[in-house]
Design a protein around this motif. Structure first.
Motif, short mmCIF file in Angstrom:
data_model
loop_
_atom_site.label_atom_id
_atom_site.label_comp_id
_atom_site.label_asym_id
_atom_site.label_seq_id
_atom_site.Cartn_x
_atom_site.Cartn_y
_atom_site.Cartn_z
N THR A 30 0.83 -1.21 0.00
CA THR A 30 0.00 0.00 0.00
C THR A 30 0.86 1.26 0.00
O THR A 30 0.61 2.19 -0.76
CB THR A 30 -0.94 0.00 1.22
OG1 THR A 30 -1.75 -1.18 1.17
CG2 THR A 30 -1.83 1.22 1.23
N THR B 51 -5.74 -2.25 3.26
CA THR B 51 -6.35 -2.52 1.96
C THR B 51 -7.85 -2.33 1.93
O THR B 51 -8.45 -2.27 0.87
CB THR B 51 -6.08 -3.98 1.53
OG1 THR B 51 -6.71 -4.87 2.47
CG2 THR B 51 -4.60 -4.26 1.46
N SER C 90 5.04 1.82 -9.39
CA SER C 90 4.17 1.78 -10.56
C SER C 90 3.21 0.60 -10.51
O SER C 90 3.47 -0.41 -9.85
CB SER C 90 4.97 1.75 -11.88
OG SER C 90 5.43 0.44 -12.16
N SER C 91 2.13 0.73 -11.21
CA SER C 91 1.12 -0.32 -11.20
C SER C 91 1.63 -1.59 -11.87
O SER C 91 1.15 -2.69 -11.60
CB SER C 91 -0.17 0.16 -11.85
OG SER C 91 0.06 0.54 -13.18
N LYS D 260 -4.13 -10.16 -1.96
CA LYS D 260 -5.56 -10.49 -1.85
C LYS D 260 -5.76 -12.00 -1.74
O LYS D 260 -6.57 -12.47 -0.94
CB LYS D 260 -6.34 -9.92 -3.03
CG LYS D 260 -7.83 -10.19 -2.92
CD LYS D 260 -8.61 -9.57 -4.05
CE LYS D 260 -10.10 -9.87 -3.87
NZ LYS D 260 -10.90 -9.32 -4.96
N HIS E 128 4.38 -3.08 -11.32
CA HIS E 128 4.94 -3.91 -10.25
C HIS E 128 3.93 -4.12 -9.12
O HIS E 128 3.91 -5.19 -8.49
CB HIS E 128 6.21 -3.28 -9.67
CG HIS E 128 7.33 -3.20 -10.66
ND1 HIS E 128 8.06 -4.30 -11.04
CD2 HIS E 128 7.84 -2.16 -11.35
CE1 HIS E 128 8.97 -3.95 -11.92
NE2 HIS E 128 8.86 -2.64 -12.12
N ALA E 129 3.13 -3.12 -8.83
CA ALA E 129 2.21 -3.19 -7.69
C ALA E 129 1.03 -4.13 -7.95
O ALA E 129 0.58 -4.82 -7.02
CB ALA E 129 1.70 -1.80 -7.33
N ALA E 130 0.52 -4.19 -9.17
CA ALA E 130 -0.68 -4.99 -9.45
C ALA E 130 -0.50 -6.47 -9.09
O ALA E 130 -1.35 -7.05 -8.40
CB ALA E 130 -1.10 -4.82 -10.90
N PRO E 131 0.58 -7.13 -9.53
CA PRO E 131 0.73 -8.54 -9.14
C PRO E 131 0.92 -8.73 -7.63
O PRO E 131 0.48 -9.73 -7.07
CB PRO E 131 1.97 -9.02 -9.89
CG PRO E 131 2.45 -7.91 -10.73
CD PRO E 131 1.61 -6.71 -10.46
N ARG F 171 -0.46 -6.81 -5.35
CA ARG F 171 -1.82 -6.66 -4.79
C ARG F 171 -2.62 -7.95 -4.98
O ARG F 171 -3.36 -8.36 -4.09
CB ARG F 171 -2.55 -5.49 -5.45
CG ARG F 171 -2.15 -4.15 -4.94
CD ARG F 171 -3.15 -3.10 -5.47
NE ARG F 171 -2.65 -1.78 -5.25
CZ ARG F 171 -2.25 -0.95 -6.22
NH1 ARG F 171 -2.34 -1.29 -7.48
NH2 ARG F 171 -1.81 0.25 -5.93
N ASP F 172 -2.50 -8.56 -6.16
CA ASP F 172 -3.22 -9.81 -6.43
C ASP F 172 -2.77 -10.91 -5.46
O ASP F 172 -3.60 -11.65 -4.92
CB ASP F 172 -3.00 -10.27 -7.87
CG ASP F 172 -3.67 -9.38 -8.89
OD1 ASP F 172 -4.56 -8.58 -8.51
OD2 ASP F 172 -3.30 -9.47 -10.08
N ALA G 170 2.99 1.47 -3.50
CA ALA G 170 2.32 1.29 -4.80
C ALA G 170 2.54 2.46 -5.74
O ALA G 170 2.81 2.25 -6.93
CB ALA G 170 0.83 1.05 -4.59
#
Length: 125
Positions: A76, A120, A83-84, A95, A86-89, A91-92, A79
């Motif tokens: 968090t 989150t 950048s998204s 979760k 690197h952050a998106a995976p 975050r996945d 992020a």
């Protein structure tokens, strides 16, 4: 009479080159350090959730909660910096761990009270 002492390795007596080590870590981009730490937290949490193998002897939900919360804080907070891409995976993965924790818990946490959910928000399937 002969000397019974073993010869010593001259390299073993030398101190590590801390200046070189400092320079080496300074050359590593921050995004790599952050993602590496995140992957270590993610992996350790998965093992503590017992996701490494069926009937894992390493299952420890208290440890998993701590690791997931640390991962949530790191992801968090960083992020916008990493950048998204690197952050998106991350975050996945986070979760998925949060959902696995909820599933593994005998007494589930209230929505928003699970590990890392203060960072989150509530996690639903």
């Amino acid at each position: 009479m002969t000397d019974a002492t073993l010869p010593t390795d001259p390299a073993a007596d030398e101190a590590p080159d801390y200046d070189a080590m400092t320079r080496d870590i300074a050359d590593v981009p921050a995004v790599e350090v952050i993602t590496t730490v995140a992957v270590h937290l993610l992996s350790a949490a998965a093992v503590n959730l017992g996701l490494d193998k069926p009937d894992s002897e390493h299952k420890d939900l208290d440890e998993a909660r701590k690791l997931i919360t640390a991962l949530a804080g790191l992801v968090t907070a960083s992020a916008t910096e990493i950048s998204s891409f690197h952050a998106a995976p991350l975050r996945d993965g986070l979760k998925s761990l949060q959902l696995a924790f909820r599933e593994a818990s005998i007494v589930p946490d209230e929505p928003g009270q699970g590990p890392g959910e203060k960072f989150t928000g509530p996690v639903y399937a």
